[in-house]
Design a protein around this motif. Structure first.
Motif, mmCIF file in Angstrom:
data_model
loop_
_atom_site.group_PDB
_atom_site.id
_atom_site.type_symbol
_atom_site.label_atom_id
_atom_site.label_comp_id
_atom_site.label_asym_id
_atom_site.label_seq_id
_atom_site.Cartn_x
_atom_site.Cartn_y
_atom_site.Cartn_z
ATOM 1 N N SER A 17 0.793 -1.227 0.000
ATOM 2 C CA SER A 17 0.000 0.000 0.000
ATOM 3 C C SER A 17 0.826 1.279 0.000
ATOM 4 C CB SER A 17 -0.929 0.026 1.223
ATOM 5 O OG SER A 17 -1.824 -1.050 1.163
ATOM 6 N N ARG A 18 2.096 1.181 0.298
ATOM 7 C CA ARG A 18 3.045 2.301 0.328
ATOM 8 C C ARG A 18 2.918 3.205 1.555
ATOM 9 N NH1 ARG A 18 6.460 0.868 -3.517
ATOM 10 N NH2 ARG A 18 5.637 0.777 -5.610
ATOM 11 N N ARG A 19 1.740 3.362 2.101
ATOM 12 C CA ARG A 19 1.554 4.226 3.274
ATOM 13 C C ARG A 19 0.327 3.723 4.040
ATOM 14 N NH1 ARG A 19 2.998 9.278 3.616
ATOM 15 N NH2 ARG A 19 3.053 9.557 1.367
ATOM 16 N N LEU A 20 0.522 3.477 5.336
ATOM 17 C CA LEU A 20 -0.590 3.015 6.167
ATOM 18 C C LEU A 20 -0.463 3.597 7.567
ATOM 19 C CD1 LEU A 20 -0.597 -0.804 5.264
ATOM 20 C CD2 LEU A 20 -2.300 0.888 4.541
ATOM 21 N N MET A 57 3.231 12.488 8.467
ATOM 22 C CA MET A 57 1.916 12.964 8.872
ATOM 23 C C MET A 57 1.112 13.301 7.614
ATOM 24 S SD MET A 57 1.988 12.672 12.114
ATOM 25 C CE MET A 57 0.576 13.581 12.711
ATOM 26 N N VAL A 58 -0.106 12.794 7.546
ATOM 27 C CA VAL A 58 -0.996 13.077 6.426
ATOM 28 C C VAL A 58 -2.340 13.500 7.002
ATOM 29 C CG1 VAL A 58 -2.160 12.124 4.401
ATOM 30 C CG2 VAL A 58 0.177 11.401 4.945
ATOM 31 N N PHE A 64 2.884 5.464 8.212
ATOM 32 C CA PHE A 64 4.193 4.840 8.095
ATOM 33 C C PHE A 64 4.452 4.490 6.630
ATOM 34 C CE2 PHE A 64 2.632 4.106 12.323
ATOM 35 C CZ PHE A 64 3.725 4.391 13.126
ATOM 36 N N ILE A 65 5.698 4.671 6.222
ATOM 37 C CA ILE A 65 6.122 4.300 4.877
ATOM 38 C C ILE A 65 7.401 3.486 4.975
ATOM 39 C CG2 ILE A 65 5.041 6.296 3.750
ATOM 40 C CD1 ILE A 65 7.897 7.543 3.652
ATOM 41 N N PRO A 66 7.600 2.542 4.061
ATOM 42 C CA PRO A 66 8.860 1.787 4.075
ATOM 43 C C PRO A 66 9.993 2.685 3.594
ATOM 44 C CG PRO A 66 7.472 1.081 2.241
ATOM 45 C CD PRO A 66 6.679 2.082 3.026
ATOM 46 N N THR A 67 11.177 2.522 4.164
ATOM 47 C CA THR A 67 12.317 3.346 3.769
ATOM 48 C C THR A 67 13.211 2.644 2.752
ATOM 49 O OG1 THR A 67 13.592 2.537 5.637
ATOM 50 C CG2 THR A 67 12.389 4.607 5.945
#
Length: 124
Positions: A17-20, A57-58, A64-67
């Motif tokens: 999902s790229r961002r959760l 922050m959105v 959280f995003i993978p680095t």
């Protein structure tokens, strides 16, 4: 830094999902981990400290995003497994992962290239 098995469990939905949010990660992994939400949050915090994931922050929500890209992590883990467990100088071929729910058909060639690059670095 290489993720642990439990960290990989939390990374899987992030890679998809790229961002959760923490709640979304927990909901996606609760059946496989059996953890409480607080355990998921603590693990996510440790993963941030280890720089496996980052916080963004959105709209006032902590996400959280993978680095590190999924294929880079997988290539490193595959190389380590081949070398340290199988005792092989060559990593497993990427074709061994055809049909995986984590790697698409389109990603197989990219993974193969990453595995070759890792193998070349190890032999230098």
């Amino acid at each position: 830094m290489k993720p642990t098995d439990t960290e990989l469990t939390l990374l899987r939905p992030l890679w998809q999902s790229r961002r959760l949010s923490a709640r979304e990660i927990h909901d996606a992994t609760e059946a496989s981990t059996g953890w409480s939400f607080s355990s998921t949050r603590k693990t996510l915090d440790r993963m941030v400290d280890k720089e496996l994931i980052a916080i963004e922050m959105v709209h006032g929500i902590k996400t959280f995003i993978p680095t590190t890209p999924k294929l880079s992590v997988l290539a490193s883990l595959i190389g380590d497994f081949s070398k340290n467990i199988l005792g092989s100088d060559q990593p497993l071929p990427a074709a061994a992962f055809v049909g995986s729910s984590l790697i698409s058909e389109d990603e197989i060639d990219e993974l193969e290239d990453l595995l070759k690059d890792l193998n070349e670095k190890d032999t230098q």
